[in-house]
Write a protein that holds these residues in place. Structure first.
Motif, short mmCIF file in Angstrom:
data_model
loop_
_atom_site.label_atom_id
_atom_site.label_comp_id
_atom_site.label_asym_id
_atom_site.label_seq_id
_atom_site.Cartn_x
_atom_site.Cartn_y
_atom_site.Cartn_z
N VAL A 164 2.07 -5.60 5.96
CA VAL A 164 1.79 -4.58 5.09
C VAL A 164 2.87 -3.62 4.83
O VAL A 164 3.69 -3.01 5.80
N ILE A 165 3.14 -3.67 3.43
CA ILE A 165 4.32 -2.87 2.86
C ILE A 165 4.02 -1.68 2.50
O ILE A 165 3.32 -1.44 1.65
N VAL A 166 4.52 -0.47 3.14
CA VAL A 166 3.98 0.76 2.68
C VAL A 166 5.30 1.58 2.15
O VAL A 166 6.42 1.54 2.88
N THR B 114 17.10 3.22 0.25
CA THR B 114 15.79 3.86 0.55
C THR B 114 15.35 3.19 1.83
O THR B 114 16.00 2.22 2.15
N THR B 115 14.21 3.75 2.34
CA THR B 115 13.56 3.19 3.45
C THR B 115 11.78 2.95 3.18
O THR B 115 11.68 3.69 2.31
N TYR B 116 11.42 1.92 3.75
CA TYR B 116 9.87 1.81 3.85
C TYR B 116 9.37 1.57 5.04
O TYR B 116 10.26 1.23 6.06
N ARG B 117 8.00 1.55 5.26
CA ARG B 117 7.37 1.17 6.38
C ARG B 117 6.99 -0.20 6.38
O ARG B 117 6.41 -0.65 5.41
N LYS C 35 9.04 1.82 10.72
CA LYS C 35 8.75 3.00 9.89
C LYS C 35 9.94 3.12 9.10
O LYS C 35 9.92 4.19 7.95
N ALA C 36 11.21 2.76 9.15
CA ALA C 36 12.30 2.76 8.60
C ALA C 36 13.00 1.45 8.19
O ALA C 36 14.39 1.39 8.18
N ALA C 37 12.23 0.39 7.56
CA ALA C 37 12.90 -0.92 7.24
C ALA C 37 13.71 -0.49 5.91
O ALA C 37 13.49 0.14 4.87
N LEU D 159 0.88 -1.16 0.01
CA LEU D 159 -0.04 0.01 -0.27
C LEU D 159 0.80 1.33 0.04
O LEU D 159 1.94 1.12 0.36
N THR D 160 0.40 2.29 -0.26
CA THR D 160 0.85 3.63 0.10
C THR D 160 0.50 4.17 1.17
O THR D 160 -0.44 3.99 1.84
N SER D 161 1.10 5.31 1.71
CA SER D 161 0.87 5.99 2.88
C SER D 161 -0.50 6.49 2.87
O SER D 161 -1.08 6.91 3.93
N ASP D 162 -1.10 6.88 1.68
CA ASP D 162 -2.55 7.41 1.55
C ASP D 162 -3.60 6.50 2.25
O ASP D 162 -4.47 7.23 2.73
#
Length: 300
Positions: free
Chosen positions: A232-234, A216-219, A204-206, A179-182
């Motif tokens: 859940v991969i944001v 980069t990082t992702y949640r 929040k910084a995987a 998903l996106t953060s939206d």
């Protein structure tokens, strides 16, 4: 009642106070309608010509058994599909090879979840924010519905007049949702309210390398409920192929041995085994096009 009959109707952190979606959860708790993760199947649609090779490759990779293949109508409107249930120690799959066009909304649902009370489960899902893509319909031994959560996450809920009896899983598969953060917090709030899910971790910084985006990082949010595990991969959605095409992650005890079995069964390696913190993981593509993540925990 045999297992083949049962599959037809399925056709189809520890959290801190700063976790926003947890703060917004409904105050009034609803009942938990889950039965168990061994009854929750990933729905896989393959071309009829790939059907047998796909099922054979699954059991060769993970072990387990498959019900007898047949041709049936498993939707409320006219259609025909080959259908087979595959029960592996790492997770269950409902496999469909449609011989006719696939009626809406089938084909886009990622999972089928067994519930103990269809009307109550549907009411709970709608209260949590889900929308029905098709209203509840009857089948020969139960009832089914397809719902959609925030972010376009489609799932089927099903109920049997007589409860099925599948063996417990050796490891519980992980429903992988991109998903996106939206919409991520909305989905997490909805699913947690419906499934009584427990958040196991919320990083929040995987490392972005885990989704093909080094530097980069992702949640990454991992949850567990009576319906099984979920990741859940944001991200910003700018994912290199094949990330985002994997619907389920399968845990095994020996990743190297499992990948060797998979290769011998015609499974294609897409992303080689690599470290992801507490696990080693790979992405593969089975005959017929089904893309999955396979991982093994790192010994502590």
């Amino acid at each position: 009642m045999n297992r083949l009959t049962l599959i037809l109707t399925t056709a189809l952190i520890a959290v801190t106070p700063a976790t926003s979606f947890a703060r917004e959860a409904p105050e009034t708790a609803t009942a938990d309608h889950a039965i168990g993760p061994q009854y929750d199947t990933t729905h896989v649609y393959v071309a009829p010509g790939d059907f047998d090779r796909f099922v054979t490759s699954l059991t060769a990779t993970f072990g387990g058994t498959a019900t007898k293949k047949g041709e049936f109508q498993v939707t409320p409107t006219t259609s025909k599909t080959m259908s087979q249930l595959v029960l592996t120690p790492a997770g269950s799959l409902s496999v469909f090879g449609f011989l006719t066009p696939v009626p809406v909304p089938f084909g886009a649902e990622r999972t089928g979840y067994l519930v103990d009370d269809m009307d109550a489960a549907v009411a709970s899902a709608r209260k949590a924010g889900a929308a029905r893509l098709i209203t509840t319909f009857l089948d020969p031994i139960g009832r089914d519905v397809v719902v959609q959560w925030a972010g376009g996450v489609n799932m089927q809920l099903y109920w049997h007049t007589t409860k099925p009896n599948y063996p417990a899983l050796a490891t519980v598969p992980e429903n992988r949702i991109y998903l996106t953060s939206d919409v991520a917090d909305t989905f997490l709030r909805q699913w947690s309210g419906f499934a009584h899910a427990k958040v196991l971790s919320d990083d929040k910084a995987a490392p972005g390398a885990e989704i093909g985006r080094p530097g980069t990082t992702y949640r990454r949010v991992r949850l567990s409920s009576g319906y099984g595990k979920m990741a859940v991969i944001v991200s910003d959605g700018q994912l290199p192929w094949p990330y985002g095409r994997d619907m389920t992650g399968y845990e095994v005890s020996d990743l190297t041995a499992t990948l060797a079995k998979a290769a011998a069964a015609g499974v294609e390696m897409l992303v080689p085994a690599h470290d992801e913190g507490d696990r080693t993981a790979a992405l593969v593509r089975f005959p017929g096009g089904y893309i999955a993540e396979i991982h093994a925990p790192v010994a502590k």
